[in-house]
Design a protein around this motif. Sequence first.
Motif, PDB file in Angstrom:
ATOM      1  N   LEU A   1      -4.345   7.651  14.773  1.00  0.00           N
ATOM      2  CA  LEU A   1      -4.407   7.807  13.322  1.00  0.00           C
ATOM      3  C   LEU A   1      -3.190   8.568  12.793  1.00  0.00           C
ATOM      4  N   ARG A   2      -2.835   9.649  13.474  1.00  0.00           N
ATOM      5  CA  ARG A   2      -1.712  10.466  13.002  1.00  0.00           C
ATOM      6  C   ARG A   2      -0.383   9.722  13.117  1.00  0.00           C
ATOM      7  N   ALA A   3      -0.312   8.768  14.054  1.00  0.00           N
ATOM      8  CA  ALA A   3       0.917   7.983  14.221  1.00  0.00           C
ATOM      9  C   ALA A   3       1.065   6.891  13.175  1.00  0.00           C
ATOM     10  N   SER A   4       0.006   6.619  12.415  1.00  0.00           N
ATOM     11  CA  SER A   4       0.061   5.574  11.397  1.00  0.00           C
ATOM     12  C   SER A   4       0.643   6.127  10.102  1.00  0.00           C
TER      13      SER A   4
ATOM     14  N   ASN B   1     -13.491   5.010  19.790  1.00  0.00           N
ATOM     15  CA  ASN B   1     -12.607   3.878  19.525  1.00  0.00           C
ATOM     16  C   ASN B   1     -11.232   4.171  20.132  1.00  0.00           C
ATOM     17  N   VAL B   2     -11.203   4.378  21.445  1.00  0.00           N
ATOM     18  CA  VAL B   2     -10.044   4.988  22.093  1.00  0.00           C
ATOM     19  C   VAL B   2      -8.854   4.052  22.260  1.00  0.00           C
ATOM     20  N   LEU B   3      -9.041   2.751  22.056  1.00  0.00           N
ATOM     21  CA  LEU B   3      -7.918   1.819  22.166  1.00  0.00           C
ATOM     22  C   LEU B   3      -7.249   1.572  20.817  1.00  0.00           C
ATOM     23  N   LEU B   4      -7.625   2.334  19.816  1.00  0.00           N
ATOM     24  CA  LEU B   4      -7.059   2.199  18.481  1.00  0.00           C
ATOM     25  C   LEU B   4      -5.541   2.391  18.514  1.00  0.00           C
ATOM     26  N   THR B   5      -4.824   1.593  17.719  1.00  0.00           N
ATOM     27  CA  THR B   5      -3.367   1.704  17.599  1.00  0.00           C
ATOM     28  C   THR B   5      -2.972   1.665  16.124  1.00  0.00           C
ATOM     29  N   PRO B   6      -1.785   2.167  15.792  1.00  0.00           N
ATOM     30  CA  PRO B   6      -1.300   2.038  14.410  1.00  0.00           C
ATOM     31  C   PRO B   6      -1.222   0.589  13.941  1.00  0.00           C
ATOM     32  N   ALA B   7      -0.915  -0.333  14.845  1.00  0.00           N
ATOM     33  CA  ALA B   7      -0.854  -1.747  14.460  1.00  0.00           C
ATOM     34  C   ALA B   7      -2.229  -2.260  14.043  1.00  0.00           C
ATOM     35  N   MET B   8      -3.278  -1.854  14.754  1.00  0.00           N
ATOM     36  CA  MET B   8      -4.634  -2.245  14.361  1.00  0.00           C
ATOM     37  C   MET B   8      -4.988  -1.671  13.000  1.00  0.00           C
ATOM     38  N   ILE B   9      -4.624  -0.424  12.774  1.00  0.00           N
ATOM     39  CA  ILE B   9      -4.915   0.216  11.493  1.00  0.00           C
ATOM     40  C   ILE B   9      -4.235  -0.544  10.358  1.00  0.00           C
ATOM     41  N   ALA B  10      -2.973  -0.915  10.556  1.00  0.00           N
ATOM     42  CA  ALA B  10      -2.234  -1.629   9.528  1.00  0.00           C
ATOM     43  C   ALA B  10      -2.845  -3.000   9.254  1.00  0.00           C
ATOM     44  N   GLU B  11      -3.230  -3.708  10.312  1.00  0.00           N
ATOM     45  CA  GLU B  11      -3.841  -5.018  10.131  1.00  0.00           C
ATOM     46  C   GLU B  11      -5.151  -4.902   9.358  1.00  0.00           C
TER      47      GLU B  11
ATOM     48  N   MET C   1       0.861  -1.191   0.000  1.00  0.00           N
ATOM     49  CA  MET C   1       0.000   0.000   0.000  1.00  0.00           C
ATOM     50  C   MET C   1       0.896   1.239   0.000  1.00  0.00           C
ATOM     51  N   THR C   2       0.906   1.979  -1.108  1.00  0.00           N
ATOM     52  CA  THR C   2       1.832   3.088  -1.241  1.00  0.00           C
ATOM     53  C   THR C   2       1.174   4.439  -1.014  1.00  0.00           C
ATOM     54  N   THR C   3      -0.112   4.537  -1.225  1.00  0.00           N
ATOM     55  CA  THR C   3      -0.812   5.808  -1.064  1.00  0.00           C
ATOM     56  C   THR C   3      -1.484   5.861   0.297  1.00  0.00           C
ATOM     57  N   MET C   4      -1.273   6.973   1.010  1.00  0.00           N
ATOM     58  CA  MET C   4      -1.920   7.117   2.311  1.00  0.00           C
ATOM     59  C   MET C   4      -3.422   7.314   2.130  1.00  0.00           C
ATOM     60  N   ILE C   5      -4.178   6.734   3.022  1.00  0.00           N
ATOM     61  CA  ILE C   5      -5.628   6.773   2.924  1.00  0.00           C
ATOM     62  C   ILE C   5      -6.173   7.894   3.808  1.00  0.00           C
ATOM     63  N   PRO C   6      -7.099   8.718   3.300  1.00  0.00           N
ATOM     64  CA  PRO C   6      -7.724   9.712   4.174  1.00  0.00           C
ATOM     65  C   PRO C   6      -8.642   9.034   5.179  1.00  0.00           C
ATOM     66  N   ALA C   7      -8.829   9.686   6.303  1.00  0.00           N
ATOM     67  CA  ALA C   7      -9.644   9.113   7.379  1.00  0.00           C
ATOM     68  C   ALA C   7     -10.701  10.106   7.827  1.00  0.00           C
ATOM     69  N   ILE C   8     -11.848   9.560   8.211  1.00  0.00           N
ATOM     70  CA  ILE C   8     -12.913  10.338   8.831  1.00  0.00           C
ATOM     71  C   ILE C   8     -13.169   9.773  10.221  1.00  0.00           C
ATOM     72  N   VAL C   9     -13.262  10.661  11.205  1.00  0.00           N
ATOM     73  CA  VAL C   9     -13.620  10.268  12.566  1.00  0.00           C
ATOM     74  C   VAL C   9     -15.017  10.792  12.855  1.00  0.00           C
ATOM     75  N   MET C  10     -15.948   9.872  13.092  1.00  0.00           N
ATOM     76  CA  MET C  10     -17.311  10.259  13.431  1.00  0.00           C
ATOM     77  C   MET C  10     -17.342  10.630  14.916  1.00  0.00           C
ATOM     78  N   ALA C  11     -17.552  11.924  15.203  1.00  0.00           N
ATOM     79  CA  ALA C  11     -17.449  12.413  16.576  1.00  0.00           C
ATOM     80  C   ALA C  11     -18.698  13.156  17.019  1.00  0.00           C
ATOM     81  N   GLY C  12     -19.810  12.884  16.379  1.00  0.00           N
ATOM     82  CA  GLY C  12     -21.051  13.568  16.716  1.00  0.00           C
ATOM     83  C   GLY C  12     -21.729  12.985  17.937  1.00  0.00           C
ATOM     84  N   SER C  13     -22.796  13.647  18.365  1.00  0.00           N
ATOM     85  CA  SER C  13     -23.592  13.215  19.511  1.00  0.00           C
ATOM     86  C   SER C  13     -24.936  12.690  19.022  1.00  0.00           C
TER      87      SER C  13
END
Length: 258
Positions: free
Chosen positions: A47-50, A109-119, A1-13
């Motif tokens: 997300l930013r660390a990935s 999703n506060v336990l998210l890690t870069p390793a989870m994102i990669a997997e 995977m060579t192109t970085m993927i944009p991300a959306i965080v759903m943070a509404g109430s």
Amino acid sequence: MTTMIPAIVMAGSRSGPDPLLSGTGVSTKALLPIAGRPMLVHVVTALRASPLVGPITILAQNSAELAAEPGLAGLADLHFSDSGQGISSSLAAALPPGDDPLLVTTADNVLLTPAMIAEFLGGAEDSDVAVAMVERDVLLARYPQSQRTWLKFRGGWWSGANMFRLRGRRVLPLLDFWGRIERDRKKGLKIIAAFGPWLLIGALLRLFTIQQGVARAGLRFGLNATVVPMSAPEACIDADKPVDIVLIEAIMADRTAP
């Protein structure tokens, strides 16, 4: 995977009172402190660390309130956008033009890690729609006290892990459909039944695996849909209830222990 993927965080109430906010003085769930930082900050930091994630957009009804959070100051390529009331309609409005893939997650999703994102992204390649999920035995082997909503299929019971990969605007028909049923998102059989009697009967009789069920559901919209099984049990532990926060803070303490 060579192109970085944009991300959306759903943070509404969501509409109605949130028991997590009662007595806290916090106006919105995304800013509720967990282990000393607002939950949204934990997610955006991961997300930013990935190295796989590009620009990040925060979607919320009052995004300016979230943009003022000091913990997000200085993070590169971070954007804020006002959303509507519904998850599906808000996400549909935020999709970029074309069919480029997009990573979607949630502020709790506060336990998210870069390793989870990669997997997840590694398992989601070539799909139109991919959903991260954790099998029950994976979760309960490590955290037997955790209570989740389970989808029961042949070969396992599964819980969502709050990560999705969408192939741009080709998923709009699916999002429109989801908008009509998302009020039942915690009721597994109602969700399955909404895709048709054949899927409901198959699930009740355990005639197929969750991968087969999701693939068949995707075909209804002409989409290649897949489930990405997550190896980390923490991937499906989000901050829905006070007991979840107790467990999440214990897990975070273990992560930072010497």
